[in-house]
Design a protein around this motif. Sequence first.
Motif, mmCIF file in Angstrom:
data_model
loop_
_atom_site.group_PDB
_atom_site.id
_atom_site.type_symbol
_atom_site.label_atom_id
_atom_site.label_comp_id
_atom_site.label_asym_id
_atom_site.label_seq_id
_atom_site.Cartn_x
_atom_site.Cartn_y
_atom_site.Cartn_z
ATOM 1 N N ASP A 139 0.803 -1.231 0.000
ATOM 2 C CA ASP A 139 0.000 0.000 0.000
ATOM 3 C C ASP A 139 0.836 1.281 0.000
ATOM 4 O O ASP A 139 0.665 2.166 0.845
ATOM 5 N N ASN A 174 -3.237 -4.519 -1.239
ATOM 6 C CA ASN A 174 -4.461 -4.497 -2.047
ATOM 7 C C ASN A 174 -4.536 -3.252 -2.927
ATOM 8 O O ASN A 174 -5.071 -3.302 -4.036
ATOM 9 N N HIS A 232 0.801 -8.176 3.483
ATOM 10 C CA HIS A 232 0.005 -6.958 3.682
ATOM 11 C C HIS A 232 -1.175 -7.172 4.621
ATOM 12 O O HIS A 232 -1.327 -6.475 5.616
ATOM 13 N N HIS A 309 -2.172 -3.141 6.632
ATOM 14 C CA HIS A 309 -3.558 -3.139 6.131
ATOM 15 C C HIS A 309 -4.618 -2.732 7.161
ATOM 16 O O HIS A 309 -5.517 -1.971 6.842
HETATM 17 ZN ZN ZN Z 1 -4.445 -2.379 2.558
#
Ligand code: ZN
Length: 359
Positions: A139, A174, A232, A309
């Motif tokens: 991220d 993500n 993550h 995350h």
């Molecule tokens: Zn994330």
Amino acid sequence: MPKSAYLSLSLMLFITSLSLNALPMQRINASSILNDGPYVVENPESWSIHWVCHGLAKIRQVAKTAMFPYEFRQCGLNATWSPIIDDPQTNFVTDYPIAAISDIHGQFELMKRLLKQHEIIDSLGNWSFSQGHLVITGDIFDRGDKVTETLWFAYELERQARQQGGRVHFLLGNHEVMVLQGDLRYLHTKYQQVESVLQSSMQQLYSENAILGRWLRTKNAVLKINQSLFMHGGLHPNILERDLSLADINQQLRHSLNSQTEASNHDLSQYLLGVEGPLWHRGYFDTDTTAEIDNLLTRYQAQRLVVGHTSQPQVQSRHNGKVIAVDSSIKMGKSAEMLLINKQQLLRATLDGKQLPLP
Ligand code: ZN
């Protein structure tokens, strides 16, 4: 270059810029402080470097024979472009310290301050962590407005670390996958302007023909260093039913993101990219039990899972130290922490330079 040649080149770039962005006048004014890039895209005969300088599109062609590293310095934008390091290695053993930072979300300055405080980089932003390992658990993308700067920084730091026997591991989050797949819900509005000025979508700017896009598609999602497993989101307890090695997970995800190597197993690809996959799972913070986490640790022969995350006010330990949460809410742009692992000692590394035991 003679002054007249310089002027005619500037004029040519200016005309190119005008033709590239047929924007209404007020839009150009609104974009006059917009700087972003570079985006390096491969053509059959050359490379084209695209960037935005004071709201205007700029382009430069570079021969395929260009010497590396190629230093780009324009309009306050810096990038060092060297050949992509494609290293699928999933397991490392080291006696050197390990640092883990997560969910930078375009907060470039805050990230650099934190890395400098703990001498991961020097005052000029160059690697100074010797043979240590820096793990970025995903991220870098979305929310903030210095995403491109952060990506090029990680790109170059990876090269510098290797030269000194250290490593930078940038693991997919993500938000990396969302942008690569064209899901731009969380993109900072700056990048909508960039798309408009460059007349190119983010998906094109990060395609497989673009250097950063190609580089991102070489990245792992899971990594083991000594007894720590980094990713993550987290491994869902039900991944054990699939009997996957860490290398299997990385290989399958890489295939899923690369159109050249069509995902060989569609169901597995959907699972790994979905909400129960390692880029999205949040179960360690609500539903998953310590016994389930123990099963994962036994299967992957590790002592702890280190995950981002799920944002926390600070780096912290969960499930009796079997889960370490390293998303310290850097995305808010105010505070930042990372995890330091020195032999068996785990520490919170804070923005004011302190190294404290984990809560
Ligand atoms: Zn994330």
